[in-house]
Design a protein around this motif. Structure first.
Motif, short mmCIF file in Angstrom:
data_model
loop_
_atom_site.label_atom_id
_atom_site.label_comp_id
_atom_site.label_asym_id
_atom_site.label_seq_id
_atom_site.Cartn_x
_atom_site.Cartn_y
_atom_site.Cartn_z
N ARG A 161 -23.70 1.37 139.70
CA ARG A 161 -23.09 0.44 139.56
C ARG A 161 -21.67 0.57 139.08
NH1 ARG A 161 -27.47 -2.48 136.12
NH2 ARG A 161 -29.09 -2.84 137.75
N GLU A 162 -21.29 1.39 138.48
CA GLU A 162 -20.04 1.62 138.04
C GLU A 162 -19.12 1.66 139.13
OE1 GLU A 162 -19.44 4.29 134.84
OE2 GLU A 162 -18.01 3.06 134.00
N GLU A 164 -19.65 0.96 142.18
CA GLU A 164 -19.57 -0.33 143.03
C GLU A 164 -18.53 -1.14 142.45
OE1 GLU A 164 -20.59 -1.10 145.79
OE2 GLU A 164 -21.44 0.65 145.98
N ARG A 165 -18.39 -1.21 141.09
CA ARG A 165 -17.47 -1.98 140.25
C ARG A 165 -15.83 -1.23 140.81
NH1 ARG A 165 -20.63 -2.30 135.98
NH2 ARG A 165 -19.57 -0.79 134.98
N TRP A 166 -16.00 0.19 140.63
CA TRP A 166 -14.77 0.57 140.98
C TRP A 166 -14.18 0.48 142.35
CZ3 TRP A 166 -15.28 6.30 138.22
CH2 TRP A 166 -15.10 6.10 136.98
N ARG A 167 -15.28 0.55 143.25
CA ARG A 167 -14.81 0.40 144.77
C ARG A 167 -14.16 -0.92 145.10
NH1 ARG A 167 -17.19 3.05 149.00
NH2 ARG A 167 -19.03 4.08 148.37
N SER A 168 -14.61 -2.22 143.92
CA SER A 168 -13.95 -3.34 144.30
C SER A 168 -12.65 -3.60 143.65
CB SER A 168 -14.72 -4.41 143.82
OG SER A 168 -14.96 -4.13 142.27
N ARG A 169 -11.89 -2.40 143.04
CA ARG A 169 -10.74 -2.55 142.63
C ARG A 169 -9.76 -2.35 143.61
NH1 ARG A 169 -10.02 -0.75 136.35
NH2 ARG A 169 -7.78 -0.69 137.11
#
Ligand SMILES: Cc1cc2nc3c(=O)[nH]c(=O)nc-3n(C[C@H](O)[C@H](O)[C@H](O)COP(=O)(O)OP(=O)(O)OC[C@H]3O[C@@H](n4cnc5c(N)ncnc54)[C@H](O)[C@@H]3O)c2cc1C
Length: 280
Positions: A161-162, A164-169
């Motif tokens: 999940r983390e 995925e969050r990093w990918r959206s930055r």
């Protein structure tokens, strides 16, 4: 001339009791544990350091800190044998012994102003996560930042999940690959070194930090050098077996260096010749 041995810090030999506050399953064989001191101050840990984690009555193993500096003590542990199995199955409330922190740190301060390339294989993302947290918490202090990560299968990816969050930055490149795709995987398939060619960084002003199986680190090291990053700006963390963590037992000796005392983080130009030496 006779030499006098440095006095042994007996305090560093005694495990402190820490209680498991939270436990999260990452993959089929890997768990992340958050530990709280039963009493006293939390540990002051720098990114890249490890502790000796003791499952009472079973044994003690070196485990990298995988949480942010200044936060709770977090470890991500892969169940590969008796001790790691006992640690992974520790439910909240279980008390484990902790010695340390030991070892040196990732060069996150000297890398200020540079591009940062973080390359991880499998459980290797755990010791690199505190470096990534530091860079992201001080994002303006760095240039391009890339996290390149590979695992055996999609189900073996840590911190999904983390990631995925990093990918959206927009200020972070995250590129992930797996050795074997399973149903539904739409990402890349192949080995981690292949991700280096498409990452954005200026090789004349980049610092790379790498952890994974030694065979992977060798290929990644070569690929980073081919990309133009000088060998003295590539760092790896050596996870060879160790016992005391204090530079006394000699178990983790690799040529002239003791990994627990001088490492685990080494510059590529220093450690690459020694990586030819097989595990004792
Ligand atoms: C500085 C450092 C940091 C580490 N950080 C982590 C971490 O964050 N998370 C994590 O899960 N593990 C980490 N390890 C590896 C971990 O210490 C070993 O997996 C553990 O010691 C295995 O102990 P065991 O009793 O469970 O299994 P054992 O029965 O001792 O070993 C099981 C199998 O794993 C192999 N093995 C044992 N130790 C290692 C090692 N260091 N490297 C490669 N293979 C090994 C053995 O040869 C055997 O085949 C780290 C090791 C070092 C030196």
């Amino acid at each position: 001339m006779a030499t006098v041995a440095e006095p042994l810090d007996l305090g560093a030999m005694v495990p402190r009791p820490f209680s498991v506050a939270r436990r999260k399953r990452e993959t089929s064989d890997t768990w992340t544990l958050e530990l709280e001191p039963v009493e006293g101050e939390p540990l002051d840990v720098a990114p890249g350091q490890f502790t000796m984690l003791y499952a009472f009555g079973i044994g003690e193993v070196p485990i990298s800190v995988s949480g942010a500096a200044g936060g709770p003590l977090v470890h991500t542990v892969r169940d590969v044998g008796a001790v790691t199995s006992a640690i992974c199955s520790s439910r909240p409330g279980t008390v484990l012994g902790v010695r340390g922190p030991f070892g040196n740190a990732w060069p996150v301060e000297p890398a200020t102003g540079a591009d940062v390339v973080i390359v991880a294989g499998g459980i290797g993302l755990a010791p690199l996560r505190p470096a990534a947290y530091h860079v992201l918490a001080n994002r303006d202090a760095y240039g391009e930042v890339a996290v390149l990560y590979g695992s055996r299968t999609p189900a073996d990816l840590l911190y999904a999940r983390e990631l995925e969050r990093w990918r959206s930055r927009f200020d972070l490149q995250v590129d992930v690959t797996v050795d074997r795709a399973l149903d539904g995987w739409r990402g890349k398939v192949g080995v981690v070194p292949k991700l280096i060619a498409s990452a954005r960084f200026d090789p004349d002003n980049a610092v790379a930090m790498v952890v994974g199986p030694e065979i992977m680190m060798r290929f990644v090291g070569e690929a980073l050098l081919e990309s133009g990053i000088p060998a003295d700006r590539v760092y790896v963390s050596m996870e060879r077996n160790m016992r005391c963590g204090l530079g006394h037992c000699g178990h983790c000796q690799l040529g002239p260096t003791l990994i627990c005392r001088d490492g685990p983080v080494y510059r590529w130009d220093e450690i690459q010749p020694l990586m030819e030496v097989r595990e004792l």
